[in-house]
Scaffold this motif. Structure first.
Motif, mmCIF file in Angstrom:
data_model
loop_
_atom_site.group_PDB
_atom_site.id
_atom_site.type_symbol
_atom_site.label_atom_id
_atom_site.label_comp_id
_atom_site.label_asym_id
_atom_site.label_seq_id
_atom_site.Cartn_x
_atom_site.Cartn_y
_atom_site.Cartn_z
ATOM 1 N N VAL A 333 -66.085 -12.686 80.048
ATOM 2 C CA VAL A 333 -66.966 -11.883 79.194
ATOM 3 C C VAL A 333 -66.620 -12.068 77.724
ATOM 4 C CG1 VAL A 333 -67.507 -9.509 78.510
ATOM 5 C CG2 VAL A 333 -67.614 -10.158 80.910
ATOM 6 N N HIS A 334 -65.331 -11.972 77.382
ATOM 7 C CA HIS A 334 -64.925 -12.137 75.987
ATOM 8 C C HIS A 334 -65.211 -13.553 75.493
ATOM 9 C CE1 HIS A 334 -62.605 -8.380 76.622
ATOM 10 N NE2 HIS A 334 -62.797 -8.237 75.334
ATOM 11 N N LEU A 335 -64.981 -14.539 76.356
ATOM 12 C CA LEU A 335 -65.218 -15.917 75.946
ATOM 13 C C LEU A 335 -66.705 -16.171 75.719
ATOM 14 C CD1 LEU A 335 -64.013 -18.762 75.516
ATOM 15 C CD2 LEU A 335 -64.483 -19.200 77.931
ATOM 16 N N THR A 336 -67.546 -15.721 76.630
ATOM 17 C CA THR A 336 -68.981 -15.935 76.483
ATOM 18 C C THR A 336 -69.511 -15.228 75.247
ATOM 19 O OG1 THR A 336 -69.147 -16.023 78.902
ATOM 20 C CG2 THR A 336 -71.193 -15.802 77.675
ATOM 21 N N GLU A 337 -69.041 -14.033 75.002
ATOM 22 C CA GLU A 337 -69.452 -13.297 73.800
ATOM 23 C C GLU A 337 -69.068 -14.069 72.536
ATOM 24 O OE1 GLU A 337 -68.866 -8.822 71.946
ATOM 25 O OE2 GLU A 337 -67.165 -9.855 72.850
ATOM 26 N N ALA A 338 -67.836 -14.570 72.513
ATOM 27 C CA ALA A 338 -67.355 -15.270 71.320
ATOM 28 C C ALA A 338 -68.131 -16.549 71.062
ATOM 29 C CB ALA A 338 -65.864 -15.582 71.460
ATOM 30 N N VAL A 339 -68.461 -17.298 72.124
ATOM 31 C CA VAL A 339 -69.131 -18.592 71.964
ATOM 32 C C VAL A 339 -70.634 -18.425 71.769
ATOM 33 C CG1 VAL A 339 -69.615 -20.811 73.055
ATOM 34 C CG2 VAL A 339 -67.341 -19.812 73.236
ATOM 35 N N ALA A 345 -66.279 -21.869 68.192
ATOM 36 C CA ALA A 345 -65.965 -23.028 69.037
ATOM 37 C C ALA A 345 -65.114 -22.553 70.209
ATOM 38 C CB ALA A 345 -65.217 -24.085 68.244
ATOM 39 N N ILE A 346 -65.314 -23.175 71.369
ATOM 40 C CA ILE A 346 -64.600 -22.709 72.553
ATOM 41 C C ILE A 346 -63.092 -22.852 72.398
ATOM 42 C CG2 ILE A 346 -64.813 -24.949 73.746
ATOM 43 C CD1 ILE A 346 -65.098 -23.304 76.355
#
Length: 488
Positions: A333-339, A345-346
């Motif tokens: 969830v945090h990664l998808t939100e950030a990207v 950038a991932i």
């Protein structure tokens, strides 16, 4: 294909929305309860994103250039507080700021709505640390006497976006795996960024790939899904594969045949599953929710790396022997939100998403694969980074200490006896470890372990505690063929 199965194909479940256009400097937005938790890190800006491509332009350059709003949709939420409301839309970048964060007097509010007034956000002003600015400008000159009051402190990095651009999530799921799980949580979370109900498409596809008849049925459903993804014209596309793996080989399950689980090699399985999405996978992200033998078994891991050549911009896999997908959801969830939402950038986003995911670290390592074109047009360079969680008392340098002494069999926590130049030493705490019943004496020293820091491991500062941290290990790059998808 090997491992044949016969079962029925269940219709897909979809939730489809579209994105609305915005063209006014000040426009009402639906209020949103979204709260921001991501950290302060620098995003990757698109190559055509205004001034933010590695240079630091002055305010004069921004004001003399065409408005960014001529080529971009501005963010849907305030980049300072993360909420909606009445927005001031920046002319220098895609950000927006709400009237609760940028506070103007009633007279100035009227003034800034006059024709020709341009707004440059706080982040644009931070790009130019040598020029004083007032935020609003008319004919290249300050429209106000001073910069308006900025309320509160940013909940995100001042270099973050909050932009709900059209997004598609395609969940490809083995029929025996329940629909509920991290992908449901992810779609529920992202819905908050689309308060008007536009721009988010979530598609769940059950698959059974055993017999030729069932594969044909899947291809029909998947082809319709691919067309739906194409018509959404989304900037953000995410594929998630939920499946089981054979612990001995790393092969992926097709389903059941005569009440027995059957599997196919990673290459065979992925060709069949992704063939209908040959165009849609280009530039998309892939989350692989399958048990860790797909990573630990060399042949399956090599095949998974080759599958990235379908054109995915990034792929994520986990090495837990029995992966519990629910444990992955805070990280995903945090990664998808950030990207997808904030535009990072991932490679920059992963450490900060992991900082929110200590529980995941105790369960699994994380593998991030990104690909880029090679010198030859039919080749791609695959870069893989492994992240493991480390705790000096029971997971030194990512290696779990056993709960039981292998010599005396005593369940225990190990005594950390020494640390020397990156190496931890541990010994059994039981005072009779090494006891021999025949001689009635201790004939061996207490059992010991030592763990040396991997030569290429980097300790991440994000989420670092007094005794624990995430480690980043960059694996050697690999050149893979840029293959075309084949029908199964």
């Amino acid at each position: 294909m090997t491992g044949i199965k016969s079962t029925s194909t269940v219709p897909i479940v979809t939730q489809q929305l579209t994105h609305s256009n915005r063209d006014n400097t000040l426009k009402p937005h639906a209020s949103s309860p979204v709260t921001k938790e991501t950290g302060h890190f620098v995003p990757a800006y698109q190559k055509d994103d205004a001034q933010l491509n590695g240079t630091r332009p002055c305010l004069d350059q921004m004001l003399s250039a065409p408005s960014c709003r001529d080529t971009h949709q501005n963010n849907d939420f305030c980049h300072l507080c993360g909420d909606g409301g009445q927005m001031y839309m920046c002319d220098g970048c895609p950000r927006s700021a709400c009237q609760k964060s940028i506070i103007l007097s009633p007279e100035d509010r009227v003034l800034v709505t006059e024709p020709g007034v341009r707004y440059l956000c706080v982040s644009c002003h931070l790009m130019d640390d040598k020029t004083e600015g007032t935020g609003f400008y008319l004919n290249g000159k300050p429209a106000l006497a001073r910069f308006p009051k900025v309320h509160g402190c940013p909940e995100l990095s001042t270099k973050s976006f909050i932009h709900s651009t059209p997004t598609v999530i395609v969940h490809l799921r083995l029929k025996s795996i329940p629909l509920a799980g991290p992908m449901n949580m992810l779609s529920d979370f992202l819905e908050q960024y689309f308060p008007s109900g536009d721009g988010l498409t979530v598609i769940d596809v059950e698959f059974e790939l055993g017999t030729a008849v069932k594969r044909k049925a899947y291809l029909q459903v998947a082809s319709k899904t691919a067309l739906q993804v194409q018509e959404a014209n989304a900037r953000n596309v995410l594929f998630t594969i939920s499946n089981h793996t054979d612990q001995d080989t790393g092969d992926l399950f097709l389903g059941e045949l005569r009440r027995r689980n059957v599997a196919a090699t990673v290459t065979e399985f992925m060709h069949c599953l992704l063939a209908p999405f040959a165009l849609q996978t280009r530039g998309a992200m892939l989350y692989m929710l399958a048990c860790g033998s797909i990573v630990s078994k060399t042949e399956s891991w090599e095949a998974l790396c080759d599958m990235v050549s379908y054109g995915f911009s990034a792929a994520i896999a986990f090495d837990a022997l029995r992966l519990q997908p629910l444990v992955t959801w805070p990280f995903l969830v945090h990664l998808t939100e950030a990207v997808f939402i904030e535009g990072h950038a991932i490679d920059d986003a992963v450490p900060h998403a992991l900082a929110q995911s200590t529980r995941l670290g105790q369960h699994s390592g994380v593998y991030i694969m990104t690909s880029a074109p090679a010198a030859s047009s039919n080749l791609r360079v695959l870069n893989t980074t492994k992240y493991i969680w480390s705790h000096r008392d029971y997971r030194p340098w990512g290696n779990p200490l056993p709960l039981q002494c292998p010599q005396c069999g005593t369940p225990q926590q190990w005594v950390r006896s020494k640390y020397d130049e990156g190496t931890y030493f541990y010994r059994c705490r039981y005072h009779r470890c090494g006891w021999d019943e025949n001689t009635k004496a201790i004939i061996k020293r207490p059992a010991t372990f030592k763990f040396k820091k991997p030569a290429s491991a980097e300790v991440l500062l994000q989420g670092k505690g007094q005794a624990s941290s995430w480690l980043r290990i960059r694996l050697p790059p690999k050149v893979v063929d840029s293959m075309d998808s084949e029908s199964c």
